[in-house]
Design an enzyme around this catalytic site. Structure first.
Site, PDB file in Angstrom:
ATOM      1  N   GLY A 144       5.702   1.533  -4.317  1.00 27.81           N
ATOM      2  CA  GLY A 144       5.649   2.745  -4.715  1.00 27.81           C
ATOM      3  C   GLY A 144       6.042   3.822  -3.889  1.00 27.81           C
ATOM      4  N   ILE A 146       5.551   5.896  -1.244  1.00 28.03           N
ATOM      5  CA  ILE A 146       5.893   5.685   0.281  1.00 28.03           C
ATOM      6  C   ILE A 146       6.772   4.565   0.770  1.00 28.03           C
ATOM      7  CG2 ILE A 146       5.141   5.180   3.137  1.00 28.03           C
ATOM      8  CD1 ILE A 146       2.422   6.598   1.833  1.00 28.03           C
ATOM      9  N   ARG A 222      -2.573   0.119   5.799  1.00 27.65           N
ATOM     10  CA  ARG A 222      -4.464  -0.363   6.273  1.00 27.65           C
ATOM     11  C   ARG A 222      -4.445  -1.239   6.618  1.00 27.65           C
ATOM     12  NH1 ARG A 222      -5.799   4.498   4.639  1.00 27.65           N
ATOM     13  NH2 ARG A 222      -6.674   5.518   3.172  1.00 27.65           N
ATOM     14  N   GLU A 250     -10.872   1.050  12.249  1.00 25.39           N
ATOM     15  CA  GLU A 250     -11.145   2.111  13.720  1.00 25.39           C
ATOM     16  C   GLU A 250     -12.057   2.800  13.127  1.00 25.39           C
ATOM     17  OE1 GLU A 250      -7.922   3.798  10.483  1.00 25.39           O
ATOM     18  OE2 GLU A 250      -6.533   2.796  11.226  1.00 25.39           O
ATOM     19  N   HIS A 268      -2.991   6.223  13.658  1.00 29.42           N
ATOM     20  CA  HIS A 268      -2.959   6.242  11.932  1.00 29.42           C
ATOM     21  C   HIS A 268      -2.609   7.606  12.011  1.00 29.42           C
ATOM     22  CE1 HIS A 268      -5.711   5.179   8.485  1.00 29.42           C
ATOM     23  NE2 HIS A 268      -4.645   5.949   8.001  1.00 29.42           N
ATOM     24  N   ILE A 269      -1.539   8.015  12.583  1.00 25.88           N
ATOM     25  CA  ILE A 269      -0.735   9.215  12.238  1.00 25.88           C
ATOM     26  C   ILE A 269       0.497   9.252  11.321  1.00 25.88           C
ATOM     27  CG2 ILE A 269      -1.230   9.628  14.752  1.00 25.88           C
ATOM     28  CD1 ILE A 269       1.568   8.812  15.502  1.00 25.88           C
ATOM     29  N   GLY A 270       0.381   8.147  10.716  1.00 32.15           N
ATOM     30  CA  GLY A 270       0.992   8.302   9.554  1.00 32.15           C
ATOM     31  C   GLY A 270       1.035  10.296   8.612  1.00 32.15           C
TER      32      GLY A 270
END
Length: 301
Positions: A144, A146, A222, A250, A268-270
């Site tokens: 997709g 990303i 995820r 998380e 989780h710092i995307g």
């Protein structure tokens, strides 16, 4: 600012000047202990919505692309608009993905730990040597926005790119493979699929076993897409490496991972760059303002 009669509730203060354009109260939903009949807009970051305490709710603006913890079907049933923030976080997440690919493949974090511990050596023995990135094969699970951005970055490293998703598409970014074939052919595998009933546990113990010895698994999508227990077992064995920005429960991170040299962990710092988070807030606010004006939201789910 939204009209005085319209109140927005936000689960936290979101970054950027756009947030100040709202008539907003900041309150975590677990502290909402009485109905708020004045609240018509809600900003969440992929969190369950307390619909019973927000009877006048008209719009839920999700700060982020993924909304798997929001009951979208129930919102739709009640006629409540749900929006998210696609597009604006593509490059930041793709950048982090490639950071994890490089750090994991080249043992960067482990080398940093050893150097800080006073251990200069280690790169002269077979056991201390990393693997090349350039010329390797990268498998992308989900091509997709990303996944495609990661594939474009891969071109600069002269990577052979494979991809898998529900069906092949016409693209020059990579060659299609069924998932099992992709896992067995790739030196690095990067996950970019959404979390759905079909993708939960998609990378299970059987599929993890298909990875080559020394292969790297990177997940910025995820945590629940991967069988976390099976992944931990593979990493503890030392057979594969991983770069993980997401986890199944998380903020819990399996404690077995914390001391391993073959895994790079980020919380989780995307999307966690100033530019991206401010753009996400801008889109959240614009969705709220559009609905207040009686216009269609910019990015409805």
């Amino acid at each position: 600012m939204l009209a005085a009669a319209v109140k927005v509730l936000a689960t936290r203060r979101y970054p950027g000047p756009a947030f100040d354009e709202l008539d907003v109260d900041v309150l975590p939903l677990d502290r909402l202990d009485a109905p708020r009949e004045d609240v018509e807009g809600l900003i969440v970051a992929n969190e369950p919505v307390a619909l019973d305490l927000l009877p006048a709710l008209r719009i839920v603006a999700n700060f982020g692309v993924g909304y798997d913890r929001v009951d979208a079907a129930e919102l739709a049933r009640q006629g409540i608009v749900l929006t998210n923030t696609p597009g604006v976080l593509t490059d930041a997440t793709a950048d982090l993905t490639f950071s994890l690919i490089l750090a994991t493949r080249r043992h960067v974090v482990d080398a940093d730990r050893r150097l800080r511990a006073g251990q200069w050596g280690g790169s002269w023995s077979e056991g201390g040597l990393a693997e090349e990135v350039t010329g390797s094969t990268l498998g992308i699970v989900g091509l997709g926005r990303i996944g495609s951005a990661v594939a474009r970055r891969a071109l600069g490293f002269e990577l052979r790119v494979l991809y898998t998703q529900r069906s092949p598409i016409t693209t020059d970014l990579g060659d299609y493979r069924e998932l099992d074939a992709l896992l067995s052919e790739s030196d690095m595998v990067s996950i970019h699929a959404p979390l759905t009933a079909a993708t939960a546990g998609l990378i299970d113990a059987r599929r993890l076993a298909l990875l080559r010895d020394g292969a790297c698994l990177v997940n910025t999508a995820r945590g629940e897409i991967v069988d976390e227990e099976a992944l931990v077992a593979e990493l503890v064995s030392g057979r594969i490496r991983a770069g993980l920005d997401v986890f199944a429960h998380e903020p819990h991170v399996p404690p077995e991972l914390l001391g391993l040299p073959n895994v790079v962990l980020t919380p989780h710092i995307g999307s966690a760059t100033r530019q991206t988070r401010e753009a996400m807030t801008r889109l959240v606010v614009d969705n709220l303002l559009a609905v207040e004006r009686g216009e269609p939201p910019l990015t409805p789910v």
